[in-house]
Motif scaffolding. Structure first.
Motif, mmCIF file in Angstrom:
data_model
loop_
_atom_site.group_PDB
_atom_site.id
_atom_site.type_symbol
_atom_site.label_atom_id
_atom_site.label_comp_id
_atom_site.label_asym_id
_atom_site.label_seq_id
_atom_site.Cartn_x
_atom_site.Cartn_y
_atom_site.Cartn_z
ATOM 1 N N LYS A 114 0.869 -1.098 -0.076
ATOM 2 C CA LYS A 114 0.076 0.026 -0.022
ATOM 3 C C LYS A 114 0.825 1.222 0.056
ATOM 4 C CE LYS A 114 -3.554 -2.219 2.455
ATOM 5 N NZ LYS A 114 -4.275 -2.393 3.869
ATOM 6 N N THR A 115 2.169 1.085 0.458
ATOM 7 C CA THR A 115 3.082 2.370 0.561
ATOM 8 C C THR A 115 3.799 2.500 -0.534
ATOM 9 O OG1 THR A 115 3.415 1.545 2.982
ATOM 10 C CG2 THR A 115 4.919 3.257 1.789
ATOM 11 N N ASN A 116 3.999 3.546 -1.194
ATOM 12 C CA ASN A 116 4.865 3.884 -2.340
ATOM 13 C C ASN A 116 6.341 3.465 -2.169
ATOM 14 O OD1 ASN A 116 5.893 4.805 -4.500
ATOM 15 N ND2 ASN A 116 5.437 6.822 -4.513
ATOM 16 N N ILE A 117 6.713 2.451 -2.738
ATOM 17 C CA ILE A 117 8.226 1.850 -2.717
ATOM 18 C C ILE A 117 8.995 2.092 -3.951
ATOM 19 C CG2 ILE A 117 7.364 0.127 -0.771
ATOM 20 C CD1 ILE A 117 7.600 -1.918 -3.188
ATOM 21 N N SER A 118 8.383 2.955 -4.819
ATOM 22 C CA SER A 118 9.046 2.846 -6.204
ATOM 23 C C SER A 118 10.501 3.567 -6.203
ATOM 24 C CB SER A 118 8.174 4.068 -7.193
ATOM 25 O OG SER A 118 8.028 5.390 -6.394
ATOM 26 N N GLY A 119 10.672 4.261 -4.980
ATOM 27 C CA GLY A 119 12.177 4.911 -4.909
ATOM 28 C C GLY A 119 13.095 3.946 -4.515
ATOM 29 N N ILE A 120 12.713 2.764 -3.757
ATOM 30 C CA ILE A 120 13.570 1.751 -3.190
ATOM 31 C C ILE A 120 14.215 0.835 -3.979
ATOM 32 C CG2 ILE A 120 13.607 0.231 -1.313
ATOM 33 C CD1 ILE A 120 11.150 1.635 0.087
ATOM 34 N N THR A 121 15.576 0.988 -3.750
ATOM 35 C CA THR A 121 16.320 -0.299 -4.492
ATOM 36 C C THR A 121 16.327 -1.757 -3.971
ATOM 37 O OG1 THR A 121 17.857 1.630 -5.153
ATOM 38 C CG2 THR A 121 18.778 -0.524 -5.631
ATOM 39 N N LEU A 122 16.060 -2.581 -5.092
ATOM 40 C CA LEU A 122 16.021 -3.951 -4.391
ATOM 41 C C LEU A 122 17.223 -4.346 -3.892
ATOM 42 C CD1 LEU A 122 13.643 -5.731 -7.151
ATOM 43 C CD2 LEU A 122 13.075 -4.723 -4.941
ATOM 44 N N PRO A 123 17.467 -5.178 -2.782
ATOM 45 C CA PRO A 123 18.746 -5.812 -2.486
ATOM 46 C C PRO A 123 19.433 -6.653 -3.455
ATOM 47 C CG PRO A 123 16.960 -6.729 -1.137
ATOM 48 C CD PRO A 123 16.240 -5.653 -2.154
ATOM 49 N N GLU A 124 20.702 -6.968 -3.435
ATOM 50 C CA GLU A 124 21.155 -7.846 -4.251
ATOM 51 C C GLU A 124 21.267 -9.023 -3.641
ATOM 52 O OE1 GLU A 124 25.209 -6.436 -5.328
ATOM 53 O OE2 GLU A 124 24.395 -4.507 -6.263
ATOM 54 N N LYS A 125 21.191 -9.246 -2.393
ATOM 55 C CA LYS A 125 21.204 -10.579 -1.694
ATOM 56 C C LYS A 125 20.253 -10.742 -0.748
ATOM 57 C CE LYS A 125 26.152 -10.977 -1.900
ATOM 58 N NZ LYS A 125 27.390 -10.953 -1.182
ATOM 59 N N PHE A 126 19.794 -11.813 -0.525
ATOM 60 C CA PHE A 126 18.591 -12.279 0.409
ATOM 61 C C PHE A 126 19.077 -12.064 1.909
ATOM 62 C CE2 PHE A 126 15.884 -15.237 2.705
ATOM 63 C CZ PHE A 126 14.600 -14.488 2.428
ATOM 64 N N THR A 127 18.366 -11.698 2.879
ATOM 65 C CA THR A 127 18.489 -11.448 4.320
ATOM 66 C C THR A 127 19.070 -12.800 4.763
ATOM 67 O OG1 THR A 127 16.430 -10.122 4.145
ATOM 68 C CG2 THR A 127 17.559 -10.767 6.469
#
Length: 342
Positions: free
Chosen positions: A10-23
């Motif tokens: 629901k939150t706007n996440i358009s400016g967030i970069t995806l992580p390269e590695k999983f947690t």
């Protein structure tokens, strides 16, 4: 079919970069995406009316308070859309299935499932055992055995006491032989010896008689106990078979579609609750529905428990005893993860 488990932000996440590695699930700082997914879950928990559960967060709330670990898994579907999954550890509100939360790996509470049917069989055996163990007949036979043992002990002890007393009397008689001839003394010694033998023989016969009585009474008790023990052995075998069947049903997927059961992972000796934590549920559902894991986080919701340190809304790593063997040896196989700091 993803039902309503894969949810869009629901939150706007358009400016967030995806992580390269999983947690790395056993030591991490939650990423922004995980925090947002967790916040949306927390907002839902605050306002929801889908279930009732006593987290101990309302002032004056009484009854059994059960805080709960919740998990979020940010993932991507085959179309590249980003969303998240929710899960809770164990049961919530006494059930395994609730709207918006991914299902358990295997639902033991399903009414038509084999576990409930086998559980009822085991409960029936338990009831039979309880009835037999508390029966008037068994209690009567045990009481009868106890009475015979007491009678035997008393009777034999009386005879032993009698032998000691008669021995003292014979010794006194021997001390009075001074005025008798040798032939008279010899005759009296023979008589006294015969008396001693008779008393000893009587003790042996009494002991043999009471052993026979005790043995017969014990046999009657054993007949009833044998029936109980047969039921207990049947229960043990059925319980063991059910446990092995459960171990086989709790099987987890990884990203390659490979399945591994909890029995295989823990060498048929898993700790209680293994497989019921949030992380395995989330990853299993993601792999089952071709969702790519991006990041995850788990947090505590509810009053702090007395047994361990848990604070409301605070993030925590996955548990090591139950989750580490499942995740690291199988479920996270082939996933590029953040480095293990340890």
């Amino acid at each position: 079919m993803l039902d309503n488990f894969f949810q869009s932000f629901k939150t706007n996440i358009s400016g967030i970069t995806l992580p390269e590695k999983f947690t790395f699930p056993f030591y991490y700082e939650p990423l922004e995406l995980s925090k947002i997914a967790a916040k949306e879950l927390q907002d839902y928990l605050t306002s929801q009316t889908d279930f009732e559960h006593n987290f101990g967060l309302q002032e004056g709330q009484e009854g059994l308070i059960i805080g709960k670990m919740f998990g979020v898994l940010v993932c991507q579907n085959l179309e590249g859309e980003l969303g998240f999954l929710w899960a809770f550890s164990g049961k919530l509100a006494g059930v395994n299935h609730l709207p918006y939360f991914v299902p358990t790996i295997f639902d033991m509470l399903h009414e038509d499932g084999f576990f409930r049917k086998e559980e009822e069989v085991l409960n029936a055996i338990n009831r039979q055992i309880e009835i037999l163990e508390n029966s008037d007949e068994l209690q009567s036979k045990k009481n009868q055995l106890d009475v015979i043992k007491i009678e035997a002990l008393t009777d034999i002890q009386n005879q032993k006491d009698k032998i000691k007393r008669l021995k003292l009397e014979r010794d006194e008689k021997r001390n009075s032989f001074t005025d008798l001839s040798s032939s008279e003394i010899e005759q009296l010694e023979l008589e006294l010896s015969e008396e001693s033998k008779k008393e000893s023989i009587l003790l042996k016969k009494m002991t043999k008689y009471w052993n026979f009585q005790i043995e017969n009474a014990q046999k009657e008790v054993n007949l009833l106990l044998d029936e109980i023990n047969k039921l207990k052995e049947e229960r043990r075998q059925k319980s063991g078979a059910l446990q092995q069947k459960l171990f086989a049903e709790y099987s987890f997927l990884n990203q390659f579609g490979e399945r591994k059961s909890i029995g295989e992972i823990f060498n048929n000796n898993p700790p209680a609750g293994a497989g019921e934590c949030a992380a395995p549920k989330l990853l299993h559902y993601a792999f089952e529905h071709q969702l790519k894991p991006i990041a995850m986080a788990e947090f505590w919701w509810g009053q702090s428990p007395k047994s361990e340190i848990r604070k409301h809304k605070q993030f925590y790593p996955a548990c090591k005893s139950k989750c580490e063997p499942i995740l690291l040896s199988h479920m996270l196989k082939g996933l590029e993860m953040e480095a293990n700091p340890f």
